[in-house]
Scaffold this motif. Structure first.
Motif, PDB file in Angstrom:
ATOM      1  N   THR A  40       5.858  15.688 -58.240  1.00  0.00           N
ATOM      2  CA  THR A  40       5.425  17.038 -58.370  1.00  0.00           C
ATOM      3  C   THR A  40       4.631  17.409 -57.015  1.00  0.00           C
ATOM      4  O   THR A  40       3.373  17.271 -56.771  1.00  0.00           O
ATOM      5  CB  THR A  40       4.502  17.780 -59.563  1.00  0.00           C
ATOM      6  N   LEU A  41       4.939  18.629 -56.090  1.00  0.00           N
ATOM      7  CA  LEU A  41       3.831  19.217 -54.589  1.00  0.00           C
ATOM      8  C   LEU A  41       3.255  20.104 -55.065  1.00  0.00           C
ATOM      9  O   LEU A  41       3.660  21.448 -55.597  1.00  0.00           O
ATOM     10  CB  LEU A  41       4.565  19.509 -54.271  1.00  0.00           C
ATOM     11  N   ILE A 211       2.239  14.011 -59.346  1.00  0.00           N
ATOM     12  CA  ILE A 211       1.076  15.505 -59.074  1.00  0.00           C
ATOM     13  C   ILE A 211       0.985  15.295 -57.547  1.00  0.00           C
ATOM     14  O   ILE A 211      -0.294  14.235 -57.833  1.00  0.00           O
ATOM     15  CB  ILE A 211       0.632  15.946 -59.639  1.00  0.00           C
ATOM     16  N   ALA A 212       1.099  15.770 -56.460  1.00  0.00           N
ATOM     17  CA  ALA A 212      -0.004  15.428 -55.592  1.00  0.00           C
ATOM     18  C   ALA A 212      -0.783  16.708 -55.262  1.00  0.00           C
ATOM     19  O   ALA A 212       0.350  17.536 -55.425  1.00  0.00           O
ATOM     20  CB  ALA A 212       0.741  15.427 -53.979  1.00  0.00           C
ATOM     21  N   VAL A 213      -2.338  17.416 -55.144  1.00  0.00           N
ATOM     22  CA  VAL A 213      -2.776  18.777 -55.671  1.00  0.00           C
ATOM     23  C   VAL A 213      -3.126  18.442 -53.888  1.00  0.00           C
ATOM     24  O   VAL A 213      -3.582  17.595 -53.244  1.00  0.00           O
ATOM     25  CB  VAL A 213      -4.115  18.391 -55.986  1.00  0.00           C
ATOM     26  N   ARG A 218      -3.517  19.689 -46.756  1.00  0.00           N
ATOM     27  CA  ARG A 218      -4.360  18.446 -47.258  1.00  0.00           C
ATOM     28  C   ARG A 218      -3.997  18.384 -48.328  1.00  0.00           C
ATOM     29  O   ARG A 218      -3.821  18.361 -49.273  1.00  0.00           O
ATOM     30  CB  ARG A 218      -5.391  18.366 -46.329  1.00  0.00           C
ATOM     31  N   VAL A 219      -3.845  17.320 -48.648  1.00  0.00           N
ATOM     32  CA  VAL A 219      -3.261  16.280 -49.631  1.00  0.00           C
ATOM     33  C   VAL A 219      -4.561  16.034 -50.453  1.00  0.00           C
ATOM     34  O   VAL A 219      -5.846  15.190 -49.500  1.00  0.00           O
ATOM     35  CB  VAL A 219      -2.572  14.443 -49.963  1.00  0.00           C
ATOM     36  N   GLN A 220      -5.163  16.817 -51.550  1.00  0.00           N
ATOM     37  CA  GLN A 220      -6.095  16.845 -52.342  1.00  0.00           C
ATOM     38  C   GLN A 220      -6.791  15.247 -52.726  1.00  0.00           C
ATOM     39  O   GLN A 220      -7.860  14.796 -53.004  1.00  0.00           O
ATOM     40  CB  GLN A 220      -7.219  17.597 -52.528  1.00  0.00           C
ATOM     41  N   GLN A 221      -5.660  14.643 -53.906  1.00  0.00           N
ATOM     42  CA  GLN A 221      -5.324  14.278 -54.605  1.00  0.00           C
ATOM     43  C   GLN A 221      -4.034  13.653 -55.154  1.00  0.00           C
ATOM     44  O   GLN A 221      -3.202  14.524 -55.262  1.00  0.00           O
ATOM     45  CB  GLN A 221      -5.847  14.643 -55.938  1.00  0.00           C
ATOM     46  N   VAL A 222      -3.511  12.230 -55.604  1.00  0.00           N
ATOM     47  CA  VAL A 222      -2.591  12.042 -55.609  1.00  0.00           C
ATOM     48  C   VAL A 222      -2.982  11.237 -56.819  1.00  0.00           C
ATOM     49  O   VAL A 222      -3.004  10.401 -56.720  1.00  0.00           O
ATOM     50  CB  VAL A 222      -1.578  11.482 -54.924  1.00  0.00           C
TER      51      VAL A 222
END
Length: 360
Positions: A40-41, A211-213, A218-222
């Motif tokens: 999930t994005l 999940i990719a936040v 920008r990607v904050q955390q995966v």
């Protein structure tokens, strides 16, 4: 999903940048999505998640970087040459065609014979439990049934990856909750990699393998849902995923992933620290359900109950500290639960391991 996500990645996003003139929608995004994963994005409106999905689908060109599907660079392939399909927010069903014909249409455009298209259409309609509705028109279906027709149509050509762009946003709450479970089961049954876009944290937490936040391109955390919720990297992730208290603290030292802090009121406290945490001013993240009420003389911090909010299963209690900062506690309603009166002085403690020092 494969347990070791270094094996057989389905999609590799490699330092992708997407610009619209002077505006950068995606900024150096890198992700690896495993074969047979529900990924999930997640992020607020305008963060870049749908743009990334459209880049994977081929509806948008990337400005820099590479997108690989099972090892093949597809960044320059047109959408019809990519073995991916997309389910959009608007299902775009043909109103004059029955359910079966809606599913058959795309297959026949791909060269399937009438007989083969009909057979495959009936297979996927059975998979989404709509075979008894094959002869109905879209207008004769509920919103949830129309959504499943769109899913069947996207699954019919056997895509390697299925992209889902907020497909549940048009459904009411109870139906959305039911369809989440159906989607999760469908992904497991088909073994197809699902990439799901949503701004709904609950959807992401309940459905996803990982999940990719995303924020501001920008990607904050995966990570898995539990890791994202329990061990956020920064204030944005903690605040966006569920509800949290962000308590201002003075950080007196950080060593080996642990931080020594001084809480409002002067109590010393030690807790895990996010990467990059340092001495000085910091923010302690504590989920409301991990805050407990206790006698003021025994507590880490004290305050006065400012507001009580009844939410059926839970009672939310807003506690104002002496410096004006607000801390929320969540108490499950039960016969034995002690709910303080508004204005009462209370003490607050944190469950062991519940607090985490974050960076901005």
């Amino acid at each position: 999903m494969a347990e070791d996500q270094t094996i057989n990645p389905a999609i590799e996003i490699d330092r992708v940048v997407k610009r619209y003139g002077s505006f950068t929608a995606l900024n150096d995004v890198s992700l690896t999505i495993a074969d047979n994963e529900f990924f999930t994005l997640l992020g607020p409106s305008g963060c870049g998640k749908t743009t990334l999905l459209r880049c994977i689908a081929g509806f948008e060109d990337i400005s820099e970087g590479a997108i690989r599907l099972y090892g093949d660079d597809i960044a320059n392939d047109p959408p019809n040459k990519r073995p991916v399909n997309t389910v959009f927010q608007q299902y775009a069903l043909f109103p004059h065609m029955n359910v079966q014909r809606n599913v058959m249409f795309g297959l026949q455009r791909l060269g399937y014979s009438e007989m083969d298209a009909r057979g495959r259409a009936r297979e996927v309609l059975d998979l989404v439990q709509l075979l008894p509705f094959a002869d109905r028109l879209p207008a004769q279906l509920s919103g949830g049934q129309q959504q499943r027709v769109a899913l069947a149509r996207a699954l019919a050509p056997n895509p390697k990856v299925l992209l889902l762009d907020e497909p549940l946003s048009a459904l009411d709450l109870k139906l959305r909750q039911a369809v989440r479970l159906e989607l999760q089961q469908l992904q497991q049954d088909t073994g197809i990699t699902f990439i799901f876009v949503t701004h709904d944290q609950e959807e992401a937490l309940t459905m996803s393998d990982r999940i990719a936040v995303i924020s501001d391109g920008r990607v904050q955390q995966v990570g898995p849902a539990r890791d994202i919720y329990e061990e956020p990297n920064n204030k944005f992730v903690a605040d966006f995923i569920g509800e949290t208290n962000l308590i201002d603290v003075a950080v007196t030292g950080v060593s080996n992933g642990m931080a020594a802090c001084t809480l409002p009121g002067g109590a010393a406290f030690t807790c895990p620290a996010a990467q990059g945490a340092h001495q000085g001013h910091g923010h302690l993240s504590v989920r409301p359900e991990r805050v407990s009420l206790t006698a003021p003389e025994k507590a880490l911090i004290t305050g006065h109950v400012q507001r009580l909010i009844y939410l059926g299963t839970d009672m939310h209690i807003d506690v104002a500290l002496s410096d004006g900062e607000m801390v929320k506690a969540r108490v499950q309603n039960s016969q034995s639960a002690h709910i303080p009166a508004q204005g009462a002085q209370v003490g607050l403690d944190f469950e062991e391991g519940a607090a985490r020092l974050l960076i901005d």
